[in-house]
Motif scaffolding. Sequence first.
Motif: not given
Length: 254
Positions: A222-232
């Motif tokens: 997540e720190r590298q590529w971010g996190e989408d809403a569904e994963a969050a």
Amino acid sequence: MMHIPPLDPNVAARKGFRESEERLKRFWKAVDVAEGEGGWAVTLDGRTPKTPAHAPLRLPTAAAARLAAGEWAAQGEFIDPATMPATRLASTAIDRVSQVREAVADEIAAFAGSDLLCYLADHPTSLAAEQAREWTPWRDWAALELGVVLEPAEGIRHRVQDPAAIARVRELALRLDDFALTGLAMATPLLGSAVLALALQRGVLSGEAAFDLSRLDEAFQERQWGEDAEAAERTAARRAEAVLLDRWFRALEV
């Protein structure tokens, strides 16, 4: 009285305590707990709700009963089982785990054979270093405090663990009562680690801390590529389960 569907503890953990259920209307006004023979019962207008196997919803401590009672009190016009994890933990302990303790302990012990804390990434080096720094103290804790000696490996290649360590995890699981064993059976697959689950059960780790340790790789990505809403959303639901299990274990101690 309310019918709560039986759950396999590991399936419940993987599904986040969420199972389909027909919509039933709330049929009570007052919620309380009462001490009686065999423990503390939840009461709805003075009557005790039943588990799916028609046993009284009775828990071993007042705190655990209050935790479940709070869920009944919080229900609106319709009953939502997804908002009643402590009640479902109790029902699973009473109806299911009490009947299959050996099998449940076997499943928990099997996780120790491929425990998350034993599999360090071989790359990138920054993730491998973070895992070594964060996980090594807990493998050491398991060896010193539990007598569970697990050996680490790099990469995804399976590392065969000492059968004595697996047997020790099984022994520790079987020492628990049905209610704590149910919580451990849910915590282990949620965290991917029998060691982290035992640390949570014993109060050495909080639910938040155990969950964070279980997802170092995910957090790194997540720190590298971010996190989408569904994963969050999925992460938040799993974190809530870990927090609930922490509350469950602590309530069983009171």
